[in-house]
Design a protein around this motif. Structure first.
Motif, PDB file in Angstrom:
ATOM      1  N   LEU A   3       0.991  -1.113   0.099  1.00  0.00           N
ATOM      2  CA  LEU A   3      -0.073   0.019   0.122  1.00  0.00           C
ATOM      3  C   LEU A   3       0.676   1.454   0.157  1.00  0.00           C
ATOM      4  CD1 LEU A   3      -2.762   1.621   0.269  1.00  0.00           C
ATOM      5  CD2 LEU A   3      -2.458   1.279   2.730  1.00  0.00           C
ATOM      6  N   ALA A  37      -9.184   2.523  -9.625  1.00  0.00           N
ATOM      7  CA  ALA A  37     -10.165   1.921  -8.485  1.00  0.00           C
ATOM      8  C   ALA A  37     -11.405   2.990  -8.557  1.00  0.00           C
ATOM      9  CB  ALA A  37      -9.948   2.174  -7.131  1.00  0.00           C
ATOM     10  N   VAL A  62      -2.953  -0.682  -8.881  1.00  0.00           N
ATOM     11  CA  VAL A  62      -4.316  -0.142  -8.645  1.00  0.00           C
ATOM     12  C   VAL A  62      -4.045   1.402  -8.200  1.00  0.00           C
ATOM     13  CG1 VAL A  62      -6.592  -0.268  -7.959  1.00  0.00           C
ATOM     14  CG2 VAL A  62      -5.292  -2.271  -8.158  1.00  0.00           C
ATOM     15  N   LEU A  65      -7.464   4.825  -5.071  1.00  0.00           N
ATOM     16  CA  LEU A  65      -7.816   4.246  -4.173  1.00  0.00           C
ATOM     17  C   LEU A  65      -8.726   5.532  -3.368  1.00  0.00           C
ATOM     18  CD1 LEU A  65      -6.162   1.681  -4.639  1.00  0.00           C
ATOM     19  CD2 LEU A  65      -6.631   1.107  -1.989  1.00  0.00           C
ATOM     20  N   CYS A  76     -11.935  -6.152  -3.386  1.00  0.00           N
ATOM     21  CA  CYS A  76     -10.384  -5.701  -2.708  1.00  0.00           C
ATOM     22  C   CYS A  76     -10.704  -6.255  -1.280  1.00  0.00           C
ATOM     23  CB  CYS A  76      -9.669  -4.539  -2.914  1.00  0.00           C
ATOM     24  SG  CYS A  76      -8.154  -4.324  -2.995  1.00  0.00           S
ATOM     25  N   LEU A  91      -1.261  -1.085  -4.258  1.00  0.00           N
ATOM     26  CA  LEU A  91      -2.472  -0.100  -4.162  1.00  0.00           C
ATOM     27  C   LEU A  91      -1.903   1.252  -3.981  1.00  0.00           C
ATOM     28  CD1 LEU A  91      -4.422  -2.450  -1.711  1.00  0.00           C
ATOM     29  CD2 LEU A  91      -4.903  -2.092  -4.306  1.00  0.00           C
ATOM     30  N   ARG A  92      -2.448   2.325  -4.510  1.00  0.00           N
ATOM     31  CA  ARG A  92      -2.266   3.631  -4.307  1.00  0.00           C
ATOM     32  C   ARG A  92      -3.397   4.482  -4.068  1.00  0.00           C
ATOM     33  NH1 ARG A  92       0.361   7.951  -3.203  1.00  0.00           N
ATOM     34  NH2 ARG A  92       1.076   9.536  -5.120  1.00  0.00           N
ATOM     35  N   HIS A  93      -2.987   5.055  -2.516  1.00  0.00           N
ATOM     36  CA  HIS A  93      -3.882   5.863  -2.182  1.00  0.00           C
ATOM     37  C   HIS A  93      -3.476   7.371  -1.546  1.00  0.00           C
ATOM     38  CE1 HIS A  93      -6.968   7.522   1.106  1.00  0.00           C
ATOM     39  NE2 HIS A  93      -7.756   6.320   0.523  1.00  0.00           N
ATOM     40  N   ALA A 106      -5.330  -3.860   4.114  1.00  0.00           N
ATOM     41  CA  ALA A 106      -4.115  -3.883   3.299  1.00  0.00           C
ATOM     42  C   ALA A 106      -2.858  -3.618   4.134  1.00  0.00           C
ATOM     43  CB  ALA A 106      -4.212  -3.052   2.172  1.00  0.00           C
TER      44      ALA A 106
END
Length: 310
Positions: A3, A37, A62, A65, A76, A91-93, A106
């Motif tokens: 993440l 996402a 992805v 997020l 997910c 995952l990229r937030h 995650a």
């Protein structure tokens, strides 16, 4: 599973590149799939994560997020409970509270990479030195400061500048080398103008000031920076405090206190008192007492820079 959490795109991109390179060295047939996402369609994750015909490793990357839709959140969360083998999910937030349950899951199941912006000069200096160490090169402290002045707007710009200097030069990188490559790209801010002035770098202070004013920095912002810097010096210029105590006296980080301590030697009680008066006058003129605020500020900057003992 990984993440990447935070708004700094450069850190996220570098991590993804390194992961992809490492996995491709292990499996040249590595498959890379990218998803958004926010536009996700139900079932995509399980389809892409299913074993390929020849068993190649996969990266599922992805983005977005922070704007994920409900379909992605549901799929997910299920995937995190039962991750597929030979699949690396990245995952990229970039920020916000959207999908907190998924972020917590995650983080617990994989690796969390903090992608927060690097803002302070101290952190940027460490970054620059790290870039050169990675390439087994050295850069002197003055050159680091010059590079931050010239290309310190973003990590992407700094990294590109470090790469160019490392590839195009030999030996220790000096401020003269940095100026030769980037002298025309100085990032002028109110605090950089103030630093140059109180350190007695008259020519640079004037150049920075004019560039700052031309690019939208307001005259009151510059007098505000000058006021803060001169007050800091005034508080310790004649005080009997050791360098290790300055941070506590001024209420600042140790690296900031170190720079103030280095600057104090240019001043005495009489000259710093005069500088404070010049700043106060320029500030009043910049806020309406003068028809030419820029001239008022330049006059103060010049006086201060020429008064500092070099």
């Amino acid at each position: 599973m990984m993440l990447l959490k935070g708004p700094e795109d450069f850190i996220a991109a570098r991590v993804v590149d390194r992961v992809r390179t490492a996995l491709r060295e292990q499996d040249p047939g590595l498959e890379v799939h990218r998803l958004d996402a926010a536009d996700y369609e139900g079932g995509q994750l399980s389809v892409l994560a299913s074993p390929s015909l020849f068993g190649e490793a996969k990266i599922l990357q992805v983005e977005g997020l922070q704007d994920m839709n409900e379909a992605f959140l549901t799929d997910c969360l299920d995937y995190v409970k039962r991750p597929a083998e030979d699949v690396t999910l990245i995952l990229r937030h970039t920020g916000g509270n959207r999908g907190k349950k998924l972020l917590d899951a995650a983080t617990a199941a994989g690796v969390l990479v903090d992608c927060q912006p690097i803002k302070s000069d101290a952190e940027k200096s460490d970054f620059v030195q790290g870039e050169f160490r990675t390439r087994r090169r050295s850069i002197d402290p003055e050159a680091v400061r010059s590079l931050l002045d010239a290309a310190g707007g973003s990590l992407t710009d700094l990294a590109a500048a470090c790469l160019q200097l490392a590839e195009d030069t030999e030996g220790t990188v000096t401020s003269q080398i940095v100026d030769r490559y980037y002298g025309g790209r100085v990032e002028a801010t109110a605090f950089r103008v103030a630093d140059a002035a109180i350190e007695g770098r008259a020519g640079q202070a004037t150049a920075l000031l004019r560039h700052a004013l031309a690019t939208g920095v307001s005259a009151p912002a510059i007098t505000g920076a000058l006021a803060m810097k001169t007050r800091q010096i005034a508080r310790i210029v004649d005080a009997r405090v050791g360098q290790g105590q300055i941070a506590g006296v001024l209420g600042m980080a140790p690296w900031q206190a170190k720079r103030v301590a280095e600057t104090v030697r240019f001043w005495n009680p009489a000259t710093i008192a005069a500088a404070i008066e010049w700043v106060a006058q320029a500030d009043a003129e910049a806020k309406g007492l003068s028809k030419d605020a820029d001239y008022a500020v330049e006059r103060a900057v010049t006086r201060i820079a020429l008064t500092a003992r070099r």
